[in-house]
Design a protein around this motif. Structure first.
Motif, PDB file in Angstrom:
ATOM      1  N   LYS A 288      -3.446  47.933 -52.016  1.00 15.46           N
ATOM      2  CA  LYS A 288      -4.413  47.848 -50.882  1.00 15.46           C
ATOM      3  C   LYS A 288      -4.937  49.499 -50.753  1.00 15.46           C
ATOM      4  CE  LYS A 288      -3.057  44.157 -48.316  1.00 15.46           C
ATOM      5  NZ  LYS A 288      -3.971  42.924 -48.029  1.00 15.46           N
ATOM      6  N   GLN A 289      -5.969  49.294 -50.333  1.00 18.98           N
ATOM      7  CA  GLN A 289      -6.844  50.788 -50.315  1.00 18.98           C
ATOM      8  C   GLN A 289      -6.532  51.303 -48.727  1.00 18.98           C
ATOM      9  OE1 GLN A 289      -7.249  52.489 -52.770  1.00 18.98           O
ATOM     10  NE2 GLN A 289      -6.823  50.884 -53.928  1.00 18.98           N
ATOM     11  N   ARG A 290      -5.494  52.152 -48.554  1.00 19.05           N
ATOM     12  CA  ARG A 290      -5.155  52.482 -47.243  1.00 19.05           C
ATOM     13  C   ARG A 290      -5.483  54.022 -47.012  1.00 19.05           C
ATOM     14  NH1 ARG A 290      -0.262  48.807 -47.298  1.00 19.05           N
ATOM     15  NH2 ARG A 290      -0.824  46.982 -46.247  1.00 19.05           N
ATOM     16  N   GLY A 291      -5.606  54.285 -45.731  1.00 26.06           N
ATOM     17  CA  GLY A 291      -5.664  55.931 -45.632  1.00 26.06           C
ATOM     18  C   GLY A 291      -6.469  56.309 -44.363  1.00 26.06           C
ATOM     19  N   ALA A 292      -6.642  57.551 -44.223  1.00 24.39           N
ATOM     20  CA  ALA A 292      -7.248  58.191 -42.922  1.00 24.39           C
ATOM     21  C   ALA A 292      -8.731  58.155 -43.076  1.00 24.39           C
ATOM     22  CB  ALA A 292      -6.911  59.627 -42.944  1.00 24.39           C
ATOM     23  N   TYR A 293      -9.026  58.011 -41.961  1.00 22.18           N
ATOM     24  CA  TYR A 293     -10.875  57.970 -41.603  1.00 22.18           C
ATOM     25  C   TYR A 293     -10.982  58.953 -40.621  1.00 22.18           C
ATOM     26  CZ  TYR A 293     -14.651  55.843 -39.436  1.00 22.18           C
ATOM     27  OH  TYR A 293     -15.884  55.459 -38.705  1.00 22.18           O
ATOM     28  N   LEU A 294     -12.032  59.766 -40.632  1.00 24.99           N
ATOM     29  CA  LEU A 294     -12.291  60.942 -40.044  1.00 24.99           C
ATOM     30  C   LEU A 294     -13.573  60.902 -39.779  1.00 24.99           C
ATOM     31  CD1 LEU A 294     -10.735  62.987 -37.877  1.00 24.99           C
ATOM     32  CD2 LEU A 294     -11.355  64.702 -39.776  1.00 24.99           C
ATOM     33  N   SER A 295     -14.250  60.990 -38.509  1.00 26.02           N
ATOM     34  CA  SER A 295     -15.536  60.812 -38.327  1.00 26.02           C
ATOM     35  C   SER A 295     -16.134  61.705 -36.969  1.00 26.02           C
ATOM     36  CB  SER A 295     -16.009  59.473 -38.081  1.00 26.02           C
ATOM     37  OG  SER A 295     -17.596  59.235 -37.902  1.00 26.02           O
ATOM     38  N   GLY A 296     -17.147  62.483 -37.215  1.00 23.91           N
ATOM     39  CA  GLY A 296     -17.640  63.374 -36.281  1.00 23.91           C
ATOM     40  C   GLY A 296     -19.040  62.961 -35.979  1.00 23.91           C
ATOM     41  N   GLN A 297     -19.353  63.320 -34.633  1.00 28.12           N
ATOM     42  CA  GLN A 297     -20.668  62.821 -34.180  1.00 28.12           C
ATOM     43  C   GLN A 297     -21.242  63.933 -33.311  1.00 28.12           C
ATOM     44  OE1 GLN A 297     -22.292  60.295 -30.849  1.00 28.12           O
ATOM     45  NE2 GLN A 297     -22.108  58.607 -32.510  1.00 28.12           N
ATOM     46  N   ILE A 298     -22.521  64.340 -33.853  1.00 27.44           N
ATOM     47  CA  ILE A 298     -23.040  65.388 -32.654  1.00 27.44           C
ATOM     48  C   ILE A 298     -24.428  64.606 -32.169  1.00 27.44           C
ATOM     49  CG2 ILE A 298     -22.330  67.224 -33.231  1.00 27.44           C
ATOM     50  CD1 ILE A 298     -24.807  67.907 -34.978  1.00 27.44           C
ATOM     51  N   GLY A 299     -24.928  64.689 -30.864  1.00 26.91           N
ATOM     52  CA  GLY A 299     -26.029  64.280 -30.655  1.00 26.91           C
ATOM     53  C   GLY A 299     -26.303  64.358 -29.041  1.00 26.91           C
ATOM     54  N   PHE A 300     -27.401  63.241 -28.486  1.00 28.85           N
ATOM     55  CA  PHE A 300     -27.472  63.396 -27.149  1.00 28.85           C
ATOM     56  C   PHE A 300     -27.975  62.335 -26.491  1.00 28.85           C
ATOM     57  CE2 PHE A 300     -31.111  64.059 -29.808  1.00 28.85           C
ATOM     58  CZ  PHE A 300     -32.244  63.399 -29.301  1.00 28.85           C
TER      59      PHE A 300
END
Lengths: 300, 142
Positions: A288-300
């Motif tokens: 299985k392909q498992r692991g950490a996910y990190l996402s950043g968003q900037i906006g308005f």
């Protein structure tokens, strides 16, 4: 331009929507939605959770305005990594357009060093309901969407004569997913629920092309998200996304995640998750392909 | 996923998330009863009147009376022993040209006031759930 006419035009020609918005006489985004009600950015660039597009329109523009954001996401799996970045905009809390570009890499095992890239353009139109204001109704917010995916090629397998998904048995290198998403915020329970039905031929989100030796028909696949609103700036939840199995060389299954999303302001959010994307090119790359996910968003 | 099962599991999750309580307990324990709600509505209006995006709507308003009516209305909405004695939402806001952003900016001041007065998020959201549909009557029809 009259608003109703503007929306109709927007549905037909995405590029015109910004013109419509400005033609209505405002120049400044209002950031008029409540914190977190634009969602975060899902893996293909649409407003949603992590894996699943939601019926919510991205950004903080109310029905009188518009909003936009940029995101970057990194997923570190057992034998692969995936980096995506892109931009998205929402108009009148009604229409959304997004762009996301992907770089997928083998980092271990049989496909170490192999690279696959794709671009995804997304459109979404809200057609009914209101996830937030419709608290006295059972009707969820409903949106229709499409994600146009273009594979930019596979590198690192030239020795085996493979440079694009069709070389692996896919029927097409490019393809389009269509979906219906229904999202409801149950404020009384502090819960958000989403169900998305996706019509797709994609192999591994499109990374391995569309259709294959096993089947080459659009399949209906369900996705779901549930989130608990811990505070108005913090949500925790889980998601599930079923996928078709079209390719003989890839025993494709479903993807899931558990996530935490933090919205310190309307201009910034960060989402951390633990994802399980199932196997990718099993049995060549087993496990299985498992692991950490990190996402950043900037906006308005 | 079967939609009916999905909704059923939501209901279960919801009941786990929000502890069961008698209606009056929400008002008295979580919102601090009459003094608590008076403090919340007062602090909310302090925030509103300092907010250049929406303060002009209240230029001619009797703020003390408004705070009293809001406390009464919120008390009723969370199941407290009150009856809102003001006019209906549609009448009160008619012609004010309130848009969705204005509506939400005011809601955010309420959220901050509740936060500062120790109302847990799950209880805050029970009040917000009752206020959200008023968007229809408060904002300018389109």
């Amino acid at each position: 331009m009259e608003r109703a006419a503007c929306i109709r035009a927007a549905a037909v020609v995405a590029a015109l929507t910004s013109t419509c918005a400005f033609a209505q006489g405002f120049t400044r985004p209002d950031q008029g939605k409540l914190t977190a009600t634009g969602g975060v950015t899902q893996i293909e660039g649409a407003g949603g959770g992590g894996l699943t597009p939601w019926a919510l329109i991205t950004g903080y523009g109310s029905r009188d305005s518009y909003g936009g954001n940029a995101h970057s996401t990194f997923v570190d799996l057992s034998d692969y990594s995936l980096g995506t970045y892109g931009v998205a905009a929402g108009f009148h809390d009604r229409f959304e357009v997004s762009f996301s570009t992907w770089r997928f890499k083998g980092t271990d095992g049989a496909l170490d060093g192999v690279k696959i890239e794709q671009d995804v353009v997304g459109l979404k139109l809200r057609v009914a309901g209101d996830a937030v204001y419709g608290q006295d109704s059972w009707l969820p917010q409903v949106a229709l969407g499409a994600q146009f995916k273009r594979n930019k090629g596979i590198t690192g397998l030239e020795g085996l004569g493979v440079s694009k998904p069709t070389d692996l048995g896919a029927k097409d290198n490019n393809g389009t997913d269509y979906y219906v998403a229904a999202t409801k915020v149950f404020l009384d329970q502090s819960l958000l629920a989403n169900v998305t039905a996706r019509f797709t031929k994609a192999n591994q989100f499109g990374l391995l092309g569309f259709g294959g030796d096993l089947q080459d028909k659009y399949k209906l696949r369900f996705e779901g998200s549930i989130a608990y609103l811990v505070t108005r700036k913090l949500a925790v939840g889980a998601e599930y996304r079923a996928k078709p199995h079209n390719l003989g060389v890839d025993d494709e299954g479903s993807a899931k995640d558990v996530f935490i999303a933090w919205f310190p302001t309307k201009n910034f959010s960060v989402t951390a998750a633990y994802v399980d994307l199932g196997t990718i090119v099993n049995p060549f790359v087993p496990g299985k392909q498992r692991g950490a996910y990190l996402s950043g968003q900037i906006g308005f | 996923m079967n939609f009916r099962n999905f909704i059923a599991s939501l209901a279960v999750l919801g009941s786990l998330a929000a502890p069961a309580f008698a209606d009056d307990e929400l008002y008295t324990k979580q919102f601090g009863g009459k003094p608590g709600m008076a403090k919340i509505t007062h602090e909310m209006m302090v925030g509103v009147l300092a907010d250049p995006r929406i303060k002009d709507f209240f230029a001619k308003t009797d703020i003390e009376r408004l705070e009293f009516l809001l406390a009464e209305q919120f008390c009723e909405l969370v199941g407290g022993p009150c009856k809102y004695s003001g006019r209906d939402m549609k009448t009160v806001h008619r012609g004010e040209k309130i848009n969705t952003a204005h509506f939400n900016f005011l809601a955010e001041h309420l959220q901050v006031a509740m936060e500062n007065n120790g109302v847990p998020t799950w209880a805050q959201n029970k009040l917000i759930a009752k206020l959200a549909p008023m968007h229809r009557d408060v904002t300018e029809p389109r």
